[in-house]
Write an enzyme that holds these catalytic residues in place. Structure first.
Site, short mmCIF file in Angstrom:
data_model
loop_
_atom_site.label_atom_id
_atom_site.label_comp_id
_atom_site.label_asym_id
_atom_site.label_seq_id
_atom_site.Cartn_x
_atom_site.Cartn_y
_atom_site.Cartn_z
N GLY A 7 0.84 -1.19 0.00
CA GLY A 7 0.00 0.00 0.00
C GLY A 7 0.87 1.24 0.00
O GLY A 7 1.42 1.62 1.03
N GLY A 9 0.09 4.45 -0.73
CA GLY A 9 -0.60 5.73 -0.68
C GLY A 9 0.14 6.68 0.25
O GLY A 9 1.35 6.56 0.46
N LYS A 188 -8.21 4.44 18.99
CA LYS A 188 -7.98 5.00 17.65
C LYS A 188 -9.24 4.86 16.79
O LYS A 188 -9.55 5.75 15.98
CB LYS A 188 -6.81 4.27 16.98
CG LYS A 188 -6.55 4.69 15.52
CD LYS A 188 -6.06 6.11 15.39
CE LYS A 188 -5.89 6.55 13.93
NZ LYS A 188 -4.88 5.76 13.21
#
Length: 311
Positions: A7, A9, A188
């Site tokens: 990933g 991003g 979170k």
């Protein structure tokens, strides 16, 4: 350490940049072809606290996993929760008996998926308060400060977890070893279940959300629903502390940040992780007989907005 990040991003690029600069052997895997091509040709071209930064490192598409030597000590996952199962199936060649996985994804319930692909004692779970965004393929925006908290999921993984903490800390990622990561994950999740969803629905950044007179009631009600469900899973959330923790972001150095769900849904018209955040609380609430009307409505509104924008 030999690390593969799945990933690439904003968040994956942040970790790749900081870990590479600290001397680690970092490889990227991503499913966005334009992003892969841009990084392959020009490196990660980041805006790092306002300054330009270029970092070169190898990157592969998910379809090219067979070309990657299966030598990684650690695989860090930064894919979307709704892509986790499919992605793990695609990279399972890399998950050798000597490989550990670190999952830092937003939301709840990822361990249930990951245990299908890796031994429990090689699974690390955690949370990160770092932020990141994408300006375009290969162009992340890395602003502000953050931290990481992680812990081994199985009984036998603490030594390696401590090693990962040191590697992360040496890279400036401010990592600590957690004694109760399950609590931190729920805490979170409250952040994501408030800021991410509300900013996406209202199409605003965190500072703008905090300036609305409705924000305190929104936060307190959503946090209360999370806490009521979490208590059935052995997690006793400190609601006042969680509220204060979230409210502080409205005036902090990341106040003008647009959360990842906003980036996915509003900016890029992509499906969200809502089913692993408020949607997970709604489902668990049904299981335990706990009413969660705010989480239910938020989940339904996000899905409705997905149907409008993600065509």
């Amino acid at each position: 350490m030999n690390i593969t990040i799945v990933g690439a991003g904003g968040m994956g690029s942040r970790f790749a940049v900081m870990l590479k600069q600290a001397g680690n052997d970092v490889t990227l895997i991503d499913g966005w072809k334009d992003n892969v091509q841009a990084i392959r040709e020009h490196g990660i071209q980041a805006q790092y606290n306002g300054d330009p930064l270029v970092v070169k490192l190898p990157i592969y598409e998910l379809a090219e996993v067979d070309q990657i030597p299966a030598t990684s000590e650690l695989v860090i996952l930064f894919v979307k929760s709704n892509q986790l199962d499919q992605t793990c199936n695609q990279i399972k060649k890399l998950l050798t008996p000597n490989t550990y996985i670190l999952c830092l994804l937003n939301g709840l319930g990822h361990e249930e998926v990951l245990q299908k692909y890796i031994d429990t004692n090689r699974l690390l779970l955690g949370i990160t308060m770092w932020t990141a965004g994408m300006q375009g393929p290969g162009h992340p925006i890395l602003q502000g400060n953050g931290n990481i908290e992680l812990q081994n999921f199985g009984d036998q993984g603490e030594d390696f977890a401590q090693k990962v903490v040191q590697v992360m800390d040496d890279a400036g990622l401010n990592a600590v070893y957690s004694q109760n990561v399950k609590y931190s994950i729920w805490r979170k999740a409250c952040v994501n279940g408030t800021l991410n969803c509300l900013c996406s629905l209202l199409e605003c950044n965190m500072k703008q959300l905090g300036q609305t007179k409705e924000a305190p009631e929104f936060l307190k009600t959503i946090i209360a629903e999370f806490a009521a469900v979490a208590s059935h899973e052995g997690v006793d959330l400190d609601q006042k502390e969680v509220y204060q923790h979230i409210a502080e972001t409205f005036d902090g150095d990341i106040a003008e940040h647009y959360p990842s769900m906003y980036q996915d849904l509003v900016q890029n018209h992509r499906l969200t992780e809502i089913d692993y955040i408020n949607g997970a609380v709604w489902r668990k609430g049904q299981k335990y007989g706990v009413p969660t009307p705010y989480c239910q409505l938020i989940t339904q509104l996000i899905h409705a907005k997905e149907q409008i924008l993600c065509k």
